[in-house]
Write a protein that holds these residues in place. Structure first.
Motif, PDB file in Angstrom:
ATOM      1  N   VAL A 100     -37.373   3.719 -50.419  1.00 20.11           N
ATOM      2  CA  VAL A 100     -36.672   4.086 -51.653  1.00 20.11           C
ATOM      3  C   VAL A 100     -35.161   3.999 -51.451  1.00 20.11           C
ATOM      4  N   ILE A 101     -34.689   4.404 -50.285  1.00 22.25           N
ATOM      5  CA  ILE A 101     -33.251   4.372 -50.010  1.00 22.25           C
ATOM      6  C   ILE A 101     -32.712   2.946 -50.105  1.00 22.25           C
ATOM      7  N   ARG A 102     -33.470   1.959 -49.603  1.00 23.20           N
ATOM      8  CA  ARG A 102     -32.988   0.575 -49.652  1.00 23.20           C
ATOM      9  C   ARG A 102     -32.748   0.112 -51.088  1.00 23.20           C
ATOM     10  N   THR A 103     -33.679   0.423 -51.982  1.00 25.87           N
ATOM     11  CA  THR A 103     -33.486   0.030 -53.380  1.00 25.87           C
ATOM     12  C   THR A 103     -32.365   0.832 -54.028  1.00 25.87           C
ATOM     13  N   ALA A 104     -32.293   2.118 -53.714  1.00 26.45           N
ATOM     14  CA  ALA A 104     -31.227   2.946 -54.294  1.00 26.45           C
ATOM     15  C   ALA A 104     -29.857   2.413 -53.905  1.00 26.45           C
ATOM     16  N   ARG A 105     -29.697   2.009 -52.653  1.00 30.48           N
ATOM     17  CA  ARG A 105     -28.422   1.426 -52.221  1.00 30.48           C
ATOM     18  C   ARG A 105     -28.100   0.176 -53.019  1.00 30.48           C
ATOM     19  N   LYS A 106     -29.099  -0.656 -53.235  1.00 27.50           N
ATOM     20  CA  LYS A 106     -28.897  -1.899 -53.987  1.00 27.50           C
ATOM     21  C   LYS A 106     -28.377  -1.612 -55.391  1.00 27.50           C
ATOM     22  N   LEU A 107     -28.837  -0.488 -55.958  1.00 28.96           N
ATOM     23  CA  LEU A 107     -28.441  -0.124 -57.323  1.00 28.96           C
ATOM     24  C   LEU A 107     -27.214   0.777 -57.361  1.00 28.96           C
TER      25      LEU A 107
END
Length: 653
Positions: A17-24
């Motif tokens: 989840v953190i990887r996608t949150a960073r992307k956004l």
């Protein structure tokens, strides 16, 4: 879009989840227990909050502490991951009452699908096909046994709450129904706090096929095709794939339409999975599949769907929860190629897949994807991390994607062969054997495949002489880089006119092996092994033999198989407290759930003595031989790996 979210979970899903949150551009808050103070998900998050001791009931299941952490860090929403509180409607109510957004479905949707019996009645109303069986409220044993006879044996007893195979028993004969029911109820009560069950017809050649669905808060719902999860052991998924082997256009249309219909029937919002069981005895047909249950959350196996559709399901979760419509319509979601996911667990396949613990002294994943394929590794651990008895023992998910099933399966073989884990017993060899199984490779898979082939799948050949020689080289440090370049350090020892051999002892299982490693003038080595093994020259060792040295041990990797050799310290005293013969020890940490014998009882080989609960699953400990019990563990005792559970009278080992 949210500015900051809290992720109410641990391990690999938090990292995901953190990887996608960073992307956004979304900041993240992690929570952690005492056991996870140095965990990878804590390190990756922008902030982290301690929420309690290691047991889940005192930390990751404490919704009040999680909500307090979200409020204290000014998070706007909570992502539940999967497991723990992800399908707890009371927690959802508490989150929304605190003025926060729950990144998932409404409490009403979770309640509608949370109990299997009620969900099946709801699906029948919505026109979704349901497995024949008893889904009623009454739970008297006489009634349940009567319904089982009406349905016809074999039947499946299933917990009405939860999932993951917990509280599930297959029953083939009426005489076995009572005991199976008791076991299912105990396990369901421990896992979900609810011991009520339902009874269903057992499908002879069942395929477990699920459909990924997604809804928003504007009444829209789509599917993202199916996943085949039929490769299971003890009702736990092992390897998942998309698309399902043998899937026909007619069945896909019927199944995906039923899945979307099910989602719309409960006004579903967010990521969810509709699970079906299909009868594959006569090939997959559109009139031979039935609704099993709905998982009202993101699934562990969601990466395979992402690989074949190009959709980031976590991004969709965040967008829908923040008030946006679904990013794509049904017609814009395409299926491309084939993907597999293999779950790497710390478990002993040869001992019935018992969970294992230990330190991950060595952990290395492939540094590049297999040729002609894409690959991703989903993990929440690193080398040096411990596999705790408090949580699920999954180490990583290995995911590959290629143009077709054959190429993707070859990529899975390659990726498994290049993954190295040492320090804990793992299921790598089992995964490789399953991927190589003739029926699995042909796509002829059902939920009973592993059970039918289990003996062959868990069998591992003894280490070759080359593997033993490689272990000896690593144990003596003879093959270390730079030794051949230094003529003094390349010598194992020195005497007039010749070099002395280095001696080392290795232990593999019950076998003790003496090895002598001699340096040669050309910088290579010869390893002389005790009979019945042969002498091996270092240049004869295959390039595939990789090694990892860790305290007191060496692990040699041959493909996906890791052979671990103990390297005894010749200066260490013998362990005077070694286990006495004539005793049974706990194969893993757990809770003594039920004791079926007492001191002084005469027992026979194979007789169940006690039930050990670990990872919310029950494991029966049986007598290995006839004998008289001198001591037996106390019911309710919490034991560690290796604790003596049963001691027999002297001379009965």
């Amino acid at each position: 879009m949210f500015g900051k979210i809290l992720i109410a979970n641990r391990g690999e899903i938090v990292c995901r989840v953190i990887r996608t949150a960073r992307k956004l551009g979304v900041r993240t808050v992690a929570v952690y227990s005492d056991a996870d103070v140095r965990a990878l998900h804590v390190e990756m998050a922008d902030e982290a909050v301690h929420i309690g001791p290691s047991p889940v009931g005192e930390s990751y299941l404490r919704g009040d502490r999680i909500i307090a952490a979200a409020l204290a860090t000014s998070a706007q929403a909570i992502h539940p991951g999967y497991g723990f509180l992800s399908e707890n409607p009371d927690f959802v109510d508490q989150v929304t009452a605190a003025g926060l957004v729950f990144i998932g479905p409404s409490a009403a949707s979770i309640r509608a699908m949370g109990l299997k019996d009620a969900a099946k009645r709801l699906m029948e109303k919505a026109g979704v096909p349901v497995v024949p069986g008893y889904h009623g409220e009454a739970q008297e044993i006489v009634l349940l046994a009567s319904k089982a006879r009406e349905v016809g044996y074999p039947v499946l007893i299933k917990a009405r709450a939860g999932g993951g195979g917990k509280g599930m028993r297959r029953v083939d004969h009426p005489d076995d129904f009572s005991e199976a029911l008791s076991g299912a109820r105990r396990e369901a009560k421990a896992a979900f706090g609810d011991d009520r069950v339902l009874v269903e017809k057992y499908v002879d050649k069942p395929r477990h096929i699920e459909v990924q669905v997604f809804g928003d808060n504007f009444g829209n719902a789509v599917h993202l095709y199916e996943r085949d999860c039929s490769a299971q052991r003890r009702h736990q998924k092992v390897i998942e794939e998309v698309p399902a082997p043998g899937m026909t256009p007619a069945l896909r249309k019927a199944m995906t339409e039923a899945a979307v219909k099910a989602a719309k029937a409960i006004n579903y919002s967010g990521a969810g999975t509709i699970e079906f069981i299909a009868d594959a005895s006569g090939g997959l047909k559109p009139d031979r599949f039935w609704f099993m249950e709905m998982n009202t959350r993101l699934q562990v196996e969601h990466p395979v769907t992402e690989m074949v559709t190009g959709v980031d399901l976590v991004e969709w979760q965040l967008r829908v929860a923040s008030g946006e419509k679904l990013p794509k319509t049904q017609g814009e979601i395409a299926l491309a190629g084939h993907a597999f996911e293999a779950r790497i667990y710390a478990e002993d396949a040869a001992k019935g897949f018992l969970p294992a613990t230990g330190m991950l002294h060595h952990l290395q994943f492939p540094d590049a994807p297999p040729q002609g394929a894409a690959m991703r590794i989903e993990t929440g651990v690193r080398a040096g991390d411990a596999i705790s008895p408090f949580y699920d023992p999954m180490i990583a998910k290995l995911v590959v994607h290629a143009k077709d099933r054959t190429t993707a399966l070859g990529a899975l073989h390659d990726a498994l062969a290049r993954t190295e884990v040492a320090g804990s017993t793992v299921n790598m060899a089992f995964l490789a054997a399953l991927a190589a199984d003739a029926d699995f490779a042909a796509g002829d898979v059902d939920t009973g495949l592993i059970g039918r082939h289990q003996d062959a799948l868990v069998a591992v050949a003894a280490p070759s002489d080359e593997a033993i020689a490689a272990a000896a080289l690593a144990a003596t440090d003879a093959g270390a880089p730079g030794r051949a370049a230094d003529p003094w350090s390349s010598l194992a020892g020195y005497a007039h006119f010749h070099t002395l051999a280095r001696r080392t002892r290795l232990r593999f299982g019950e076998e003790n092996i003496l090895a002598r490693v001699s340096a040669r003038p050309d910088g290579r080595f010869q390893v002389a092994l005790e009979a019945p093994h042969d002498a091996i020259n270092s240049h004869d060792l295959r390039n595939l033999l990789r090694t990892a040295r860790w305290p007191g041990h060496v692990t040699v990797f041959e493909g996906a198989v890791g052979y671990t050799f103990a390297v005894p310290d010749p200066l260490a005293k013998a362990d005077e407290a070694a286990a006495a013969t004539g005793s049974l020890r706990a194969p893993m940490p757990g809770l003594v759930k039920l004791v079926r014998a007492a001191a002084g009882d005469a027992v026979i080989k194979g007789q169940p003595l006690l039930i050990l609960e670990a990872m919310k699953m029950e494991h029966t400990i049986a007598a290995p031989h006839d004998g008289v019990i001198a001591e037996i563990a106390t019911e309710g005792a919490q034991v560690s790996d290796g604790t003596v559970l049963v001691r027999f009278e002297d001379g009965q080992g």
